[in-house]
Scaffold this motif. Structure first.
Motif, mmCIF file in Angstrom:
data_model
loop_
_atom_site.group_PDB
_atom_site.id
_atom_site.type_symbol
_atom_site.label_atom_id
_atom_site.label_comp_id
_atom_site.label_asym_id
_atom_site.label_seq_id
_atom_site.Cartn_x
_atom_site.Cartn_y
_atom_site.Cartn_z
ATOM 1 N N LEU A 58 2.026 4.361 7.719
ATOM 2 C CA LEU A 58 3.291 4.008 8.371
ATOM 3 C C LEU A 58 3.086 3.803 9.867
ATOM 4 C CD1 LEU A 58 6.275 3.586 7.708
ATOM 5 C CD2 LEU A 58 6.671 5.982 8.253
ATOM 6 N N THR A 59 2.238 4.635 10.471
ATOM 7 C CA THR A 59 1.906 4.456 11.895
ATOM 8 C C THR A 59 1.189 3.128 12.116
ATOM 9 O OG1 THR A 59 1.646 6.862 12.102
ATOM 10 C CG2 THR A 59 0.744 5.505 13.873
ATOM 11 N N LEU A 60 0.260 2.813 11.203
ATOM 12 C CA LEU A 60 -0.449 1.532 11.276
ATOM 13 C C LEU A 60 0.515 0.364 11.124
ATOM 14 C CD1 LEU A 60 -3.123 -0.080 11.373
ATOM 15 C CD2 LEU A 60 -3.258 0.201 8.893
ATOM 16 N N GLU A 61 1.452 0.485 10.189
ATOM 17 C CA GLU A 61 2.441 -0.570 9.976
ATOM 18 C C GLU A 61 3.316 -0.775 11.208
ATOM 19 O OE1 GLU A 61 3.664 -2.821 7.120
ATOM 20 O OE2 GLU A 61 1.520 -2.667 7.477
ATOM 21 N N ALA A 62 3.654 0.326 11.881
ATOM 22 C CA ALA A 62 4.463 0.219 13.099
ATOM 23 C C ALA A 62 3.717 -0.579 14.175
ATOM 24 C CB ALA A 62 4.816 1.610 13.613
ATOM 25 N N SER A 63 2.411 -0.361 14.275
ATOM 26 C CA SER A 63 1.610 -1.120 15.248
ATOM 27 C C SER A 63 1.432 -2.571 14.804
ATOM 28 C CB SER A 63 0.244 -0.457 15.444
ATOM 29 O OG SER A 63 -0.497 -0.447 14.241
ATOM 30 N N VAL A 64 1.338 -2.792 13.491
ATOM 31 C CA VAL A 64 1.196 -4.158 12.971
ATOM 32 C C VAL A 64 2.440 -4.981 13.263
ATOM 33 C CG1 VAL A 64 1.061 -5.517 10.820
ATOM 34 C CG2 VAL A 64 -0.513 -3.618 11.195
ATOM 35 N N MET A 121 -0.041 16.650 -0.490
ATOM 36 C CA MET A 121 -0.211 16.767 0.963
ATOM 37 C C MET A 121 -1.151 15.694 1.495
ATOM 38 S SD MET A 121 1.747 19.098 2.041
ATOM 39 C CE MET A 121 1.082 19.262 3.679
ATOM 40 N N ILE A 122 -2.220 15.432 0.758
ATOM 41 C CA ILE A 122 -3.185 14.400 1.176
ATOM 42 C C ILE A 122 -2.521 13.029 1.161
ATOM 43 C CG2 ILE A 122 -5.383 13.283 0.630
ATOM 44 C CD1 ILE A 122 -6.297 15.940 -0.578
ATOM 45 N N ILE A 123 -1.792 12.729 0.072
ATOM 46 C CA ILE A 123 -1.117 11.439 -0.036
ATOM 47 C C ILE A 123 -0.066 11.282 1.065
ATOM 48 C CG2 ILE A 123 0.401 10.035 -1.490
ATOM 49 C CD1 ILE A 123 -1.024 11.201 -3.919
ATOM 50 N N SER A 124 0.645 12.376 1.359
ATOM 51 C CA SER A 124 1.667 12.326 2.416
ATOM 52 C C SER A 124 1.037 12.031 3.773
ATOM 53 C CB SER A 124 2.430 13.647 2.479
ATOM 54 O OG SER A 124 3.092 13.905 1.274
ATOM 55 N N THR A 125 -0.133 12.643 4.029
ATOM 56 C CA THR A 125 -0.836 12.396 5.294
ATOM 57 C C THR A 125 -1.289 10.946 5.392
ATOM 58 O OG1 THR A 125 -1.636 14.684 5.285
ATOM 59 C CG2 THR A 125 -2.754 13.128 6.746
ATOM 60 N N VAL A 126 -1.835 10.429 4.289
ATOM 61 C CA VAL A 126 -2.287 9.030 4.261
ATOM 62 C C VAL A 126 -1.112 8.083 4.464
ATOM 63 C CG1 VAL A 126 -3.348 7.243 2.837
ATOM 64 C CG2 VAL A 126 -4.297 9.551 2.814
ATOM 65 N N MET A 127 0.009 8.396 3.826
ATOM 66 C CA MET A 127 1.190 7.541 3.979
ATOM 67 C C MET A 127 1.732 7.569 5.405
ATOM 68 S SD MET A 127 3.396 7.942 0.461
ATOM 69 C CE MET A 127 4.617 6.824 1.104
ATOM 70 N N PHE A 128 1.666 8.730 6.047
ATOM 71 C CA PHE A 128 2.101 8.822 7.445
ATOM 72 C C PHE A 128 1.205 7.958 8.340
ATOM 73 C CE2 PHE A 128 1.665 10.824 11.632
ATOM 74 C CZ PHE A 128 2.980 10.741 12.075
ATOM 75 N N LEU A 129 -0.113 8.007 8.081
ATOM 76 C CA LEU A 129 -1.048 7.181 8.852
ATOM 77 C C LEU A 129 -0.810 5.697 8.599
ATOM 78 C CD1 LEU A 129 -4.335 9.263 8.371
ATOM 79 C CD2 LEU A 129 -2.920 9.116 10.430
ATOM 80 N N LEU A 187 0.825 -1.210 0.000
ATOM 81 C CA LEU A 187 0.000 0.000 0.000
ATOM 82 C C LEU A 187 0.860 1.261 0.000
ATOM 83 C CD1 LEU A 187 -2.892 -0.910 2.487
ATOM 84 C CD2 LEU A 187 -3.113 -0.411 0.049
ATOM 85 N N ILE A 188 1.897 1.263 0.830
ATOM 86 C CA ILE A 188 2.797 2.419 0.886
ATOM 87 C C ILE A 188 3.528 2.601 -0.447
ATOM 88 C CG2 ILE A 188 4.878 3.331 2.000
ATOM 89 C CD1 ILE A 188 3.907 2.004 4.596
ATOM 90 N N THR A 189 3.949 1.480 -1.057
ATOM 91 C CA THR A 189 4.638 1.551 -2.351
ATOM 92 C C THR A 189 3.718 2.093 -3.437
ATOM 93 O OG1 THR A 189 5.995 -0.353 -1.724
ATOM 94 C CG2 THR A 189 5.958 0.239 -4.051
ATOM 95 N N LEU A 190 2.475 1.623 -3.445
ATOM 96 C CA LEU A 190 1.507 2.094 -4.447
ATOM 97 C C LEU A 190 1.251 3.593 -4.305
ATOM 98 C CD1 LEU A 190 -1.063 -0.848 -4.396
ATOM 99 C CD2 LEU A 190 0.266 -0.120 -6.379
ATOM 100 N N LEU A 191 1.083 4.058 -3.068
ATOM 101 C CA LEU A 191 0.842 5.483 -2.853
ATOM 102 C C LEU A 191 2.058 6.326 -3.220
ATOM 103 C CD1 LEU A 191 -1.171 5.490 0.510
ATOM 104 C CD2 LEU A 191 -1.989 6.211 -1.727
ATOM 105 N N SER A 192 3.247 5.828 -2.937
ATOM 106 C CA SER A 192 4.447 6.599 -3.261
ATOM 107 C C SER A 192 4.630 6.750 -4.770
ATOM 108 C CB SER A 192 5.684 5.936 -2.657
ATOM 109 O OG SER A 192 5.886 4.649 -3.218
#
Length: 225
Positions: free
Chosen positions: A199-205, A189-197, A172-177
């Protein structure tokens, strides 16, 4: 340039003709022992709190089957998977736990050891697990087949669950990037915010999947004793 999205998870990818992808796994094996001899620090105190919390929880799950030191096997498995998962969040670092070879090398020996110990030492107990309590006589033979299959596929389900969760977020992160070069500036800016979220989700996963793997291993070991 990547030929496809899954090239990120290819362990044969080489840098200057050297296959360095599995080095991240060796790094995790180097990191874990250092916590036993390093000068006390906040990081070490945090790790010790995590160790104690996991030890208490695993001990509670084992109940009467607990014996001294048995929980630390699963605590180390948790830390090994967690460190490998977390290292995979860094750019250009291969995620070892996104590969079946890595996950099966953890799950299969554990499952085999549980099965061999259970069938050799508690044969009658293992047979009773094949027929759940309250099963009608007409369904007993059918339930034995189902329980046997579900028992055999356990190491596979452990490995696939960990692999799928590690791959999904990275993709998902690769596709968005890849969208950065083809979208207007306000969308960046929207894509960057989504990617940050994400990445936070991935850290918890990374933490959750290591916990799930170790907890299920404890439960499987508890069934054979």
């Amino acid at each position: 340039m990547m030929a496809n999205l899954f090239m990120t998870f290819d362990p044969s990818t080489k840098i200057m003709n050297l296959s360095l992808n599995w080095t991240s796994t060796l790094i995790s094996l180097i990191i874990i022992p250092t916590y036993f001899w390093m000068i006390p620090s906040r990081q070490m105190m945090l790790i010790n709190i995590m160790y104690k919390t996991l030890h208490k929880e695993f001990k509670t799950l084992m109940g009467l089957n607990y014996f001294n030191g048995s929980t630390f096997i699963f605590v180390m498995i948790f830390m090994f998977i967690f460190i490998n998962n977390f290292l995979g969040l860094y750019p250009y670092i291969f995620t070892a736990t996104s590969h079946m070879a890595m996950n099966l090398s953890l799950a299969l020996p554990l499952w085999l050891s549980f099965m061999i110990f259970g069938w050799l030492n508690h044969t009658q107990h293992m047979f009773t697990h094949l027929v759940p309590q309250g099963t009608p006589i007409a369904l007993m033979s059918f339930m034995v087949i189902i329980e046997t299959i579900s028992n055999i596929i356990r190491p596979g389900t452990l490995a696939v669950r960990l692999m799928a969760n590690m791959i999904a977020g990275h993709l998902l992160i690769t596709l968005l990037s890849n969208l950065y070069s083809s979208v207007p500036t306000p969308m960046i800016m929207i894509i960057s915010t989504v990617m940050f979220l994400l990445l936070t989700l991935e850290a918890s996963v990374t933490l959750i999947q290591a916990y799930v793997f170790s907890i299920l291993s404890v439960l499987y070991s508890n069934e054979v004793i």
